[in-house]
Design a protein around this motif. Sequence first.
Motif, PDB file in Angstrom:
ATOM      1  N   ALA A  50      10.648  -2.073   7.709  1.00 12.15           N
ATOM      2  CA  ALA A  50       9.489  -2.690   7.080  1.00 12.15           C
ATOM      3  C   ALA A  50       9.886  -4.028   6.499  1.00 12.15           C
ATOM      4  CB  ALA A  50       8.909  -1.788   5.997  1.00 12.15           C
ATOM      5  N   ILE A  51       8.888  -4.890   6.353  1.00 12.93           N
ATOM      6  CA  ILE A  51       9.098  -6.217   5.793  1.00 12.93           C
ATOM      7  C   ILE A  51       7.950  -6.533   4.854  1.00 12.93           C
ATOM      8  CG2 ILE A  51       7.946  -7.376   7.736  1.00 12.93           C
ATOM      9  CD1 ILE A  51      10.109  -9.601   7.453  1.00 12.93           C
ATOM     10  N   SER A  52       8.267  -7.138   3.720  1.00 14.23           N
ATOM     11  CA  SER A  52       7.242  -7.488   2.756  1.00 14.23           C
ATOM     12  C   SER A  52       6.357  -8.609   3.286  1.00 14.23           C
ATOM     13  CB  SER A  52       7.889  -7.903   1.438  1.00 14.23           C
ATOM     14  OG  SER A  52       8.711  -9.049   1.634  1.00 14.23           O
ATOM     15  N   TRP A  53       5.264  -8.871   2.599  1.00 18.32           N
ATOM     16  CA  TRP A  53       4.291  -9.841   3.101  1.00 18.32           C
ATOM     17  C   TRP A  53       4.891 -11.233   3.270  1.00 18.32           C
ATOM     18  CZ3 TRP A  53       2.785 -14.272   0.553  1.00 18.32           C
ATOM     19  CH2 TRP A  53       3.196 -14.389  -0.779  1.00 18.32           C
ATOM     20  N   SER A  57      11.708  -9.267   1.555  1.00 15.90           N
ATOM     21  CA  SER A  57      12.312  -7.941   1.398  1.00 15.90           C
ATOM     22  C   SER A  57      12.163  -7.162   2.689  1.00 15.90           C
ATOM     23  CB  SER A  57      11.640  -7.191   0.252  1.00 15.90           C
ATOM     24  OG  SER A  57      12.227  -5.916   0.061  1.00 15.90           O
ATOM     25  N   THR A  58      13.242  -6.521   3.102  1.00  9.24           N
ATOM     26  CA  THR A  58      13.221  -5.684   4.305  1.00  9.24           C
ATOM     27  C   THR A  58      13.946  -4.384   4.014  1.00  9.24           C
ATOM     28  OG1 THR A  58      15.271  -6.664   5.147  1.00  9.24           O
ATOM     29  CG2 THR A  58      13.206  -7.675   5.868  1.00  9.24           C
ATOM     30  N   TYR A  59      13.632  -3.382   4.829  1.00 13.84           N
ATOM     31  CA  TYR A  59      14.309  -2.095   4.687  1.00 13.84           C
ATOM     32  C   TYR A  59      14.358  -1.420   6.043  1.00 13.84           C
ATOM     33  CZ  TYR A  59      16.008   2.089   2.410  1.00 13.84           C
ATOM     34  OH  TYR A  59      16.808   3.128   1.995  1.00 13.84           O
ATOM     35  N   TYR A  60      15.449  -0.708   6.290  1.00  9.32           N
ATOM     36  CA  TYR A  60      15.649  -0.057   7.583  1.00  9.32           C
ATOM     37  C   TYR A  60      16.031   1.409   7.385  1.00  9.32           C
ATOM     38  CZ  TYR A  60      16.121  -4.923   9.036  1.00  9.32           C
ATOM     39  OH  TYR A  60      15.906  -6.262   9.261  1.00  9.32           O
ATOM     40  N   THR A 107       8.840  -5.817  -3.147  1.00  7.96           N
ATOM     41  CA  THR A 107      10.188  -5.315  -2.918  1.00  7.96           C
ATOM     42  C   THR A 107      10.116  -3.957  -2.236  1.00  7.96           C
ATOM     43  OG1 THR A 107      11.043  -6.475  -4.861  1.00  7.96           O
ATOM     44  CG2 THR A 107      12.375  -4.677  -3.983  1.00  7.96           C
ATOM     45  N   ILE A 108      10.777  -3.857  -1.103  1.00  8.37           N
ATOM     46  CA  ILE A 108      10.814  -2.595  -0.361  1.00  8.37           C
ATOM     47  C   ILE A 108      12.219  -2.023  -0.495  1.00  8.37           C
ATOM     48  CG2 ILE A 108      10.472  -1.493   1.873  1.00  8.37           C
ATOM     49  CD1 ILE A 108       8.719  -3.883   2.662  1.00  8.37           C
ATOM     50  N   SER A 109      12.309  -0.885  -1.157  1.00  9.21           N
ATOM     51  CA  SER A 109      13.627  -0.330  -1.462  1.00  9.21           C
ATOM     52  C   SER A 109      13.821   1.079  -0.922  1.00  9.21           C
ATOM     53  CB  SER A 109      13.852  -0.315  -2.974  1.00  9.21           C
ATOM     54  OG  SER A 109      12.837   0.438  -3.608  1.00  9.21           O
ATOM     55  N   ARG A 110      12.878   1.529  -0.103  1.00 10.92           N
ATOM     56  CA  ARG A 110      12.997   2.859   0.464  1.00 10.92           C
ATOM     57  C   ARG A 110      12.149   2.941   1.726  1.00 10.92           C
ATOM     58  NH1 ARG A 110      10.100   6.469  -4.046  1.00 10.92           N
ATOM     59  NH2 ARG A 110      11.241   5.061  -5.413  1.00 10.92           N
ATOM     60  N   GLU A 111      12.300   4.003   2.466  1.00  9.20           N
ATOM     61  CA  GLU A 111      11.436   4.210   3.612  1.00  9.20           C
ATOM     62  C   GLU A 111      10.005   4.426   3.128  1.00  9.20           C
ATOM     63  OE1 GLU A 111      14.793   6.276   6.541  1.00  9.20           O
ATOM     64  OE2 GLU A 111      12.773   7.105   6.396  1.00  9.20           O
ATOM     65  N   ILE A 112       9.072   3.971   3.919  1.00  6.04           N
ATOM     66  CA  ILE A 112       7.668   4.007   3.528  1.00  6.04           C
ATOM     67  C   ILE A 112       6.901   4.989   4.401  1.00  6.04           C
ATOM     68  CG2 ILE A 112       5.590   2.643   3.148  1.00  6.04           C
ATOM     69  CD1 ILE A 112       7.385   0.172   2.991  1.00  6.04           C
ATOM     70  N   SER A 113       6.080   5.793   3.770  1.00  4.76           N
ATOM     71  CA  SER A 113       5.253   6.738   4.519  1.00  4.76           C
ATOM     72  C   SER A 113       4.245   6.007   5.391  1.00  4.76           C
ATOM     73  CB  SER A 113       4.501   7.646   3.547  1.00  4.76           C
ATOM     74  OG  SER A 113       3.501   8.375   4.227  1.00  4.76           O
ATOM     75  N   ASP A 114       3.994   6.572   6.552  1.00  2.05           N
ATOM     76  CA  ASP A 114       2.994   5.955   7.429  1.00  2.05           C
ATOM     77  C   ASP A 114       1.593   6.052   6.830  1.00  2.05           C
ATOM     78  OD1 ASP A 114       2.815   8.634   9.961  1.00  2.05           O
ATOM     79  OD2 ASP A 114       2.653   8.664   7.778  1.00  2.05           O
TER      80      ASP A 114
END
Length: 130
Positions: A50-53, A57-60, A107-114
Amino acid sequence: QVQLVESGGGLVQAGGSLRLSCAASGGMFSRYAVGWFRQAPGKERKFVAAISWNGGSTYYTDSVKGRFTISRDNFKNTVTLQMNSLKPEDTAVYYCAADSWGTIGDTISREISDLLFGLWGQGTQVTVSS
């Protein structure tokens, strides 16, 4: 209404690379966080990245860290997933999704639910042969 269209999938040998694109038409795509998910046959859809707007911030998910890179170009309304060192277990239909409800912060710091993504593309098939 924003529409998302994925492209770039295909068949590649293990160790190869693919570049997926998610193109948005209309709306406020540049203000949405965007995620990539994948679904293998007979399995649940899972978070990939995911990537912030603003791209700050990104998270994998752990299994793709160091191999996949998510990026975005808000002028072109596109989000890209560069996939390197592909493995057969990466085989799946890949979907991009946008947080049209504005739930995901800067800020994305974890996996995100669909469940937090209100807009989805139709998916693109990625097949990695061994």
